[in-house]
Design a protein around this motif. Sequence first.
Motif, PDB file in Angstrom:
ATOM      1  N   GLN A 279       0.893  -1.211   0.063  1.00 50.97           N
ATOM      2  CA  GLN A 279      -0.085  -0.011  -0.136  1.00 50.97           C
ATOM      3  C   GLN A 279       0.794   1.365   0.064  1.00 50.97           C
ATOM      4  O   GLN A 279       1.906   1.466   0.983  1.00 50.97           O
ATOM      5  CB  GLN A 279      -0.929   0.159   1.118  1.00 50.97           C
ATOM      6  CG  GLN A 279      -1.874   1.180   1.369  1.00 50.97           C
ATOM      7  CD  GLN A 279      -2.920   0.893   2.304  1.00 50.97           C
ATOM      8  OE1 GLN A 279      -3.190   0.052   2.555  1.00 50.97           O
ATOM      9  NE2 GLN A 279      -3.269   2.066   2.806  1.00 50.97           N
ATOM     10  N   ALA A 280       0.412   2.182  -1.027  1.00 49.85           N
ATOM     11  CA  ALA A 280       1.292   3.354  -0.942  1.00 49.85           C
ATOM     12  C   ALA A 280       0.386   4.540  -0.818  1.00 49.85           C
ATOM     13  O   ALA A 280      -0.392   4.986  -1.814  1.00 49.85           O
ATOM     14  CB  ALA A 280       1.952   3.306  -1.990  1.00 49.85           C
ATOM     15  N   ASP A 281       0.321   5.345   0.222  1.00 48.62           N
ATOM     16  CA  ASP A 281      -0.759   6.239   0.273  1.00 48.62           C
ATOM     17  C   ASP A 281       0.084   7.677   0.100  1.00 48.62           C
ATOM     18  O   ASP A 281       1.055   7.920   0.933  1.00 48.62           O
ATOM     19  CB  ASP A 281      -1.229   6.402   1.747  1.00 48.62           C
ATOM     20  CG  ASP A 281      -2.495   5.423   1.864  1.00 48.62           C
ATOM     21  OD1 ASP A 281      -2.556   4.325   0.961  1.00 48.62           O
ATOM     22  OD2 ASP A 281      -3.209   5.387   2.881  1.00 48.62           O
ATOM     23  N   VAL A 282      -0.462   8.584  -0.720  1.00 51.01           N
ATOM     24  CA  VAL A 282      -0.141   9.925  -1.048  1.00 51.01           C
ATOM     25  C   VAL A 282      -1.174  10.946  -0.310  1.00 51.01           C
ATOM     26  O   VAL A 282      -2.320  10.704  -0.501  1.00 51.01           O
ATOM     27  CB  VAL A 282       0.010  10.112  -2.566  1.00 51.01           C
ATOM     28  CG1 VAL A 282       0.280  11.790  -2.786  1.00 51.01           C
ATOM     29  CG2 VAL A 282       1.101   9.431  -3.284  1.00 51.01           C
ATOM     30  N   LEU A 283      -0.374  11.797   0.364  1.00 52.12           N
ATOM     31  CA  LEU A 283      -1.114  12.791   1.038  1.00 52.12           C
ATOM     32  C   LEU A 283      -0.674  14.278   0.723  1.00 52.12           C
ATOM     33  O   LEU A 283       0.377  14.583   0.599  1.00 52.12           O
ATOM     34  CB  LEU A 283      -0.949  12.703   2.737  1.00 52.12           C
ATOM     35  CG  LEU A 283      -1.574  13.909   3.618  1.00 52.12           C
ATOM     36  CD1 LEU A 283      -3.071  13.326   3.888  1.00 52.12           C
ATOM     37  CD2 LEU A 283      -0.835  14.008   4.974  1.00 52.12           C
ATOM     38  N   VAL A 284      -1.711  14.906   0.179  1.00 47.92           N
ATOM     39  CA  VAL A 284      -1.675  16.387  -0.468  1.00 47.92           C
ATOM     40  C   VAL A 284      -2.171  17.295   0.478  1.00 47.92           C
ATOM     41  O   VAL A 284      -3.538  17.180   0.705  1.00 47.92           O
ATOM     42  CB  VAL A 284      -2.124  16.315  -1.825  1.00 47.92           C
ATOM     43  CG1 VAL A 284      -1.938  17.751  -2.439  1.00 47.92           C
ATOM     44  CG2 VAL A 284      -1.502  15.535  -2.932  1.00 47.92           C
ATOM     45  N   ALA A 309      -5.956  15.740   0.871  1.00 50.47           N
ATOM     46  CA  ALA A 309      -6.450  14.604   0.193  1.00 50.47           C
ATOM     47  C   ALA A 309      -5.776  13.644   0.192  1.00 50.47           C
ATOM     48  O   ALA A 309      -4.358  13.513   0.134  1.00 50.47           O
ATOM     49  CB  ALA A 309      -6.774  14.958  -1.198  1.00 50.47           C
ATOM     50  N   ARG A 310      -6.224  12.332   0.551  1.00 52.29           N
ATOM     51  CA  ARG A 310      -5.308  11.172   0.829  1.00 52.29           C
ATOM     52  C   ARG A 310      -5.946  10.051  -0.246  1.00 52.29           C
ATOM     53  O   ARG A 310      -6.899  10.060  -0.199  1.00 52.29           O
ATOM     54  CB  ARG A 310      -5.303  10.704   2.160  1.00 52.29           C
ATOM     55  CG  ARG A 310      -4.366   9.425   2.514  1.00 52.29           C
ATOM     56  CD  ARG A 310      -4.540   9.176   3.974  1.00 52.29           C
ATOM     57  NE  ARG A 310      -4.156   7.911   4.402  1.00 52.29           N
ATOM     58  CZ  ARG A 310      -3.876   7.766   5.519  1.00 52.29           C
ATOM     59  NH1 ARG A 310      -3.945   8.478   6.745  1.00 52.29           N
ATOM     60  NH2 ARG A 310      -3.352   6.246   5.742  1.00 52.29           N
ATOM     61  N   MET A 311      -4.859   9.259  -0.691  1.00 53.19           N
ATOM     62  CA  MET A 311      -5.352   8.152  -1.840  1.00 53.19           C
ATOM     63  C   MET A 311      -4.254   7.155  -1.701  1.00 53.19           C
ATOM     64  O   MET A 311      -3.034   7.301  -1.761  1.00 53.19           O
ATOM     65  CB  MET A 311      -5.481   8.695  -3.021  1.00 53.19           C
ATOM     66  CG  MET A 311      -5.682   7.782  -3.965  1.00 53.19           C
ATOM     67  SD  MET A 311      -6.140   8.492  -5.537  1.00 53.19           S
ATOM     68  CE  MET A 311      -4.516   9.364  -6.148  1.00 53.19           C
ATOM     69  N   ASN A 312      -4.795   6.082  -1.541  1.00 55.47           N
ATOM     70  CA  ASN A 312      -3.839   4.757  -1.738  1.00 55.47           C
ATOM     71  C   ASN A 312      -3.703   4.437  -3.276  1.00 55.47           C
ATOM     72  O   ASN A 312      -4.729   3.916  -4.049  1.00 55.47           O
ATOM     73  CB  ASN A 312      -4.417   3.521  -1.244  1.00 55.47           C
ATOM     74  CG  ASN A 312      -3.900   2.272  -1.379  1.00 55.47           C
ATOM     75  OD1 ASN A 312      -2.742   2.183  -2.143  1.00 55.47           O
ATOM     76  ND2 ASN A 312      -4.181   1.038  -1.184  1.00 55.47           N
ATOM     77  N   ILE A 313      -2.506   5.071  -3.777  1.00 57.07           N
ATOM     78  CA  ILE A 313      -2.290   4.949  -5.211  1.00 57.07           C
ATOM     79  C   ILE A 313      -2.333   3.496  -5.822  1.00 57.07           C
ATOM     80  O   ILE A 313      -2.507   3.436  -7.092  1.00 57.07           O
ATOM     81  CB  ILE A 313      -1.080   5.753  -5.745  1.00 57.07           C
ATOM     82  CG1 ILE A 313       0.114   5.043  -5.295  1.00 57.07           C
ATOM     83  CG2 ILE A 313      -1.292   7.254  -5.178  1.00 57.07           C
ATOM     84  CD1 ILE A 313       1.462   5.968  -5.682  1.00 57.07           C
TER      85      ILE A 313
END
Length: 548
Positions: A279-284, A309-313
């Motif tokens: 799992q790789a979560d990006v947080l903007v 905004a957070r998303m598991n890419i």
Amino acid sequence: MSRQNLIIFLFLFQLLCPLPFHPSFQAEAAGGKWNLLVKSTGIVAMHMQLLHNDKVVILDRTDFGKSNILLPNGKCRRNPLELALKVDCTAHSVEYDVGKNAIRPLMVESNVWCSSGTAMPDGSLIHTGGFNDGDKVVRQFQPCNGCDWKEIKNGLINRRWYATNHLLPEGRQVIIGGRNQFNLEFYPKAPGFDKAYALPFLAQTNDARQENNLYPFVFLNTDGNLFIFANNRAILYNYKTKAVVKNYPQIPGGDPRCYPSTGSAVLLPLKNLQNKVVQADVLVCGGAPKGGYISAVNGKFVGALKTCARMNINAPLPQWTMETMPLARVMGDMVTLPNGHVCIINGGAVGTAGYEMGRNPVLNPVIYKPDNQPGKRFEVQNPTKIPRMYHSSATLLGDGRVLVGGSNPRGTYQFKGVLFPTELSLEAFSPSYLDAGVAGLRPKIIFPVSQVIIKYGQKFNIRFTLPGKLNINLIKVTMVSPSFSTHSFSMNQRSLVLISEKATIAGKATYDIKAIAPGYANLAPPSYYLLFVVHQEIPSVGIWVKLQ
């Protein structure tokens, strides 16, 4: 104080306080301490990079005139292409020695204004682009005693101004975008990596009036592809085939997050590294709303964004999840801490990036705890007294402090009679895990020693001491890459939680824990990393490991 009186007090405080204020968060106990380290480095810390000798390279632009620190031994920079002084005997780059708290001036020849960089596998800093005579320059700095900058005048194919760099699994850098550059290139060059390759996504996300896709947010995904975020959209890009693998949804609301709207972004710590798909979560977080830049150009400064905004890419159907920060923020820096939390620091509550475009400094850092439940992830910290606006930066140090510097919201150095004076100081923000009251829970690594080499997939032993009682279920080993910080984005920032076994007793207040290095380069490119033992969210001082 009764609950009713507390609410009234907080409401009145919000009306009087010049900074953004959110009662539900501010009512929580604030943490962290600030210390002034250096009153003047002589230059503004527009760019910062920690190297594996625990020294920080700092750079500022060259085309505004004299800095406040002389070059050593009567040296002068003679550059007929310079837009300010053709002969300049002041430094525009310095080295900060963390252990000695000392500054050494460096000689940078070309203009590094709004440039980019990343450390290489051998620990050297490769720094690229800039403005005017510096836009195609590649600069190299070796972390050794007395070393200085070496420059390759035409090391780049295209001009790179406001570009983003990232280290790749094979040990080269990718350099993405820049003003009017809808393409990418690599350093060093090699067959298949020897041209400037078109990246139409950058043209598609370019706003002709506001741009908003400069300094794109770039992260190496665990599958070896690049996550590239510009303006309000993102793609997954195969840099080997030069093809877009996936288009991600637009951030809800559609507000821009990249320069000059200037939010920030991190790749949250990578965990469960043995899984087939990690799992790789990006947080903007933060930035300015649509139209905010044009409004600021016209003298109207609108409030910054308060959303993340957070998303598991790597999810089968990736979707952004929105969260609300306790403080709105533009030009904020996001620094991943050794325990996996994220420190959101610097910036303003109104306006955008750009000279004289920001207002209302946000003096309070915020800690984001990604593993907490939604609604309980943010914690406001104690404030600094020094505004850090445009051209400020922040980076993690090996002892767990966050080094903060810079702020020059005007085109030249001005120290009096302006809204935000030029700031040449360096501060350290110490998160609450460095408080004296928790010293008994803080591990100390005694083996291996710093600068150790570890190989991919290697199981290795770490011995540490702990003054207090060990909670065997609340201990982990983490690795954090040193990053290149500029314009609210830390390039090549990466954090991993290593697979580890239960700690065992090795002696009085001494313990062993076996950890496994990342198994392949897509998880962590070959380079130097800071390795920490973390106990009950309290990290040790880091040691440097070279992953190869």
